[in-house]
Design an enzyme around this catalytic site. Structure first.
Site, PDB file in Angstrom:
ATOM      1  N   HIS A  72       0.690  -1.121   0.061  1.00  0.00           N
ATOM      2  CA  HIS A  72       0.110   0.096  -0.104  1.00  0.00           C
ATOM      3  C   HIS A  72       0.912   1.338   0.110  1.00  0.00           C
ATOM      4  O   HIS A  72       1.663   1.333   0.637  1.00  0.00           O
ATOM      5  CB  HIS A  72      -0.957   0.055   1.269  1.00  0.00           C
ATOM      6  CG  HIS A  72      -1.723  -1.104   1.285  1.00  0.00           C
ATOM      7  ND1 HIS A  72      -2.418  -1.507   2.608  1.00  0.00           N
ATOM      8  CD2 HIS A  72      -2.308  -2.136   0.610  1.00  0.00           C
ATOM      9  CE1 HIS A  72      -3.043  -2.742   2.393  1.00  0.00           C
ATOM     10  NE2 HIS A  72      -3.042  -3.097   1.251  1.00  0.00           N
ATOM     11  N   TYR A 135       3.754   2.403  13.880  1.00  0.00           N
ATOM     12  CA  TYR A 135       4.143   3.191  12.943  1.00  0.00           C
ATOM     13  C   TYR A 135       3.659   4.510  13.111  1.00  0.00           C
ATOM     14  O   TYR A 135       2.443   5.150  13.527  1.00  0.00           O
ATOM     15  CB  TYR A 135       3.549   2.871  11.493  1.00  0.00           C
ATOM     16  CG  TYR A 135       2.253   2.485  11.289  1.00  0.00           C
ATOM     17  CD1 TYR A 135       1.340   3.170  10.635  1.00  0.00           C
ATOM     18  CD2 TYR A 135       2.026   1.143  11.569  1.00  0.00           C
ATOM     19  CE1 TYR A 135       0.205   2.605  10.559  1.00  0.00           C
ATOM     20  CE2 TYR A 135       0.803   0.520  11.596  1.00  0.00           C
ATOM     21  CZ  TYR A 135      -0.162   1.266  10.710  1.00  0.00           C
ATOM     22  OH  TYR A 135      -1.354   0.976  10.530  1.00  0.00           O
TER      23      TYR A 135
END
Length: 472
Positions: A72, A135
């Site tokens: 992605h 993240y």
């Protein structure tokens, strides 16, 4: 096995902007500790991520070995590190450009992290049970944002997955993503040009063209003084704002109405753009003026000379400069005696010459003519070249001259007798004026040494001849 005791360091990859970080992890019988993201230390170590600006922290947990998440690419930067366990990661550059399709793979454990720039596809496969990775991202998810995907099994990328894809857990959606040949690349961040219908705005339009990632906005398209400017665009999609909008009627600025308009356009609007740029990590390009100086210096003005404006226009431009100077990513392009497409000094002199009128032109103001095409080209080179933030003088090059000398040159180049132009002082020229007149700096010469290191400067004489005889 997590490595303890490593030094903080960075490793570049074949994908521009994708960097791997080795993180110091301190452990003993009780477990371990690490500073996962420490901007000051990372900047000191030469890791160029000081403006990352994360706004969200996410955690992904995977209980089974082989859990695989698709490739992605998102419209934001991402800093990924493992909290526990181990993953194999694959990254594919899905941005427009020469490195489209470039692939990089590596394993991550708690002692390694990776910075993934906007538009680079990222995917992960867990190599240990109960793996969790975190993240940081510098934008919030939005359904209106642009996303790009690549099939995990793409034959061109040919990722060497440690565990074959037919043996792992993959979502149905990830299985149906396109092959590389069918991927729509992630476009670059947008460039917004304000004041797009003015002389400089039209030159910027000619310089950049009608690319889909360039947006041109005139006053009727975007009100820079509107209270809702901060929500008028999805600003995180923009990488650069070039503000070519300004109030430039120097004499009108000395009137009550003009003073208000000048401060609104040259300071209030600029402050609003500066706030937007700072909050969204945007590079702000601001066009300044020789009018920020009083013209009393003996010699050319450098970028670091203190400002000392004489009139309202110069005061508003100096104030705008001060506002822009605190934006983390900025260029203040200081110019003078601007000539572009539309009514200007050169066209006026050419018209007078053609109509047989012999003008008196001031001979005690010294500077260099500057053509908007050269300002636009210099702005683009500063941005594309990654020049350090700061002030850059951008004017025509060559021997400085007075307006009187420039007028004579216009007469000569258009086939008329330059002796028809006579000189006069600034005081005498405006002696009969009934409306307010702004004081002019007598010396408008700007030093170009700093700018020459980043972009070639244009000889004024050559540019003037080309401007007046475009077919030559």
């Amino acid at each position: 096995m997590t490595a303890f005791g490593k030094q903080l360091s960075v490793t570049t990859t074949p994908i521009p902007g994708l960097v791997v970080l080795d993180l110091p992890v301190h452990g003993d019988s009780r477990g371990w500790f690490k500073e996962n993201w420490q901007r000051e230390k990372m900047t000191a170590a030469g890791i160029d991520l000081p403006d990352f600006g994360p706004v969200q922290n996410n955690i992904s947990f995977n209980d089974a070995v082989g859990t695989t998440r698709g490739i992605h690419a998102e419209p934001w930067d991402k800093y990924v590190s493992v909290a526990t366990g181990r993953i194999f990661g694959a990254w594919v550059d899905l941005r427009e450009g020469d490195t489209f399709g470039a692939v990089y793979t590596t394993e991550l454990d708690p002692s390694k992290a990776i910075f993934v720039p906007r538009g680079v596809g990222n995917s992960y496969q867990t190599l240990e049970p109960d793996t969790a990775y975190t993240y940081l991202v510098n934008d919030h998810w939005s359904p209106d944002a642009t996303y790009t995907f690549l099939n995990l099994a793409d034959e061109t990328a040919a990722v060497a997955w440690p565990i074959p894809l037919d043996q792992v857990e993959i979502s149905e959606k990830d299985k149906n993503h396109p092959r590389l040949a069918d991927v729509v690349p992630m476009p670059p961040k947008k460039v917004l040009v304000t004041g797009a219908n003015g002389q400089l705005g039209r030159a910027l339009r000619a310089e950049y063209g009608d690319q889909p990632w360039i947006e041109y906005a005139g006053r009727e398209d975007l009100d820079l003084t509107a209270p809702d400017l901060g929500t008028a665009r999805r600003w995180r999609d923009y990488g650069t704002i070039i503000n070519a909008a300004a109030f430039t009627k120097v004499d009108a600025a000395e009137t009550p109405e003009g003073r208000t308009a000048a401060w609104a356009a040259n300071v209030t609007a600029v402050a609003a753009l500066a706030r937007i740029a700072t909050l969204n990590g945007i590079t702000l390009v601001h066009v300044s003026s020789d009018y920020v100086f009083d013209g009393a210096k003996d010699g050319a003005y450098g970028e670091d000379d203190p400002v000392s404006p004489l009139g309202v226009y110069g005061q508003t431009k100096a104030a705008g400069d001060a506002v822009v100077s605190v934006v983390p990513r900025h260029y203040i392009v200081r110019t003078s005696w601007v000539i572009g497409d539309g009514a200007n000094f050169v066209r006026t002199m050419a018209s007078l010459a053609e109509r047989g009128i012999d003008p008196k032109v001031v001979d005690d103001q010294i500077g260099r003519l500057t053509f908007t095409a050269d300002i636009a080209a210099a702005i683009r080179r500063l941005i594309d070249g990654g020049a350090p933030s700061g002030v850059y003088n951008v004017t025509g090059d060559g021997e400085p001259q007075s307006w009187f000398e420039a007028a004579r040159e216009v007469f000569r180049l258009t086939g008329h007798d330059p002796e028809r132009v006579s000189g006069t002082s600034t005081a005498d020229y405006f002696s009969a004026a009934t409306a307010p007149v702004s004081p002019r700096p007598r010396n408008s010469v700007l030093d170009l040494a700093k700018t020459r290191a980043w972009t070639p400067t244009a000889p004024t004489a050559q540019r003037l001849e080309g401007y007046l005889t475009p077919e030559a």
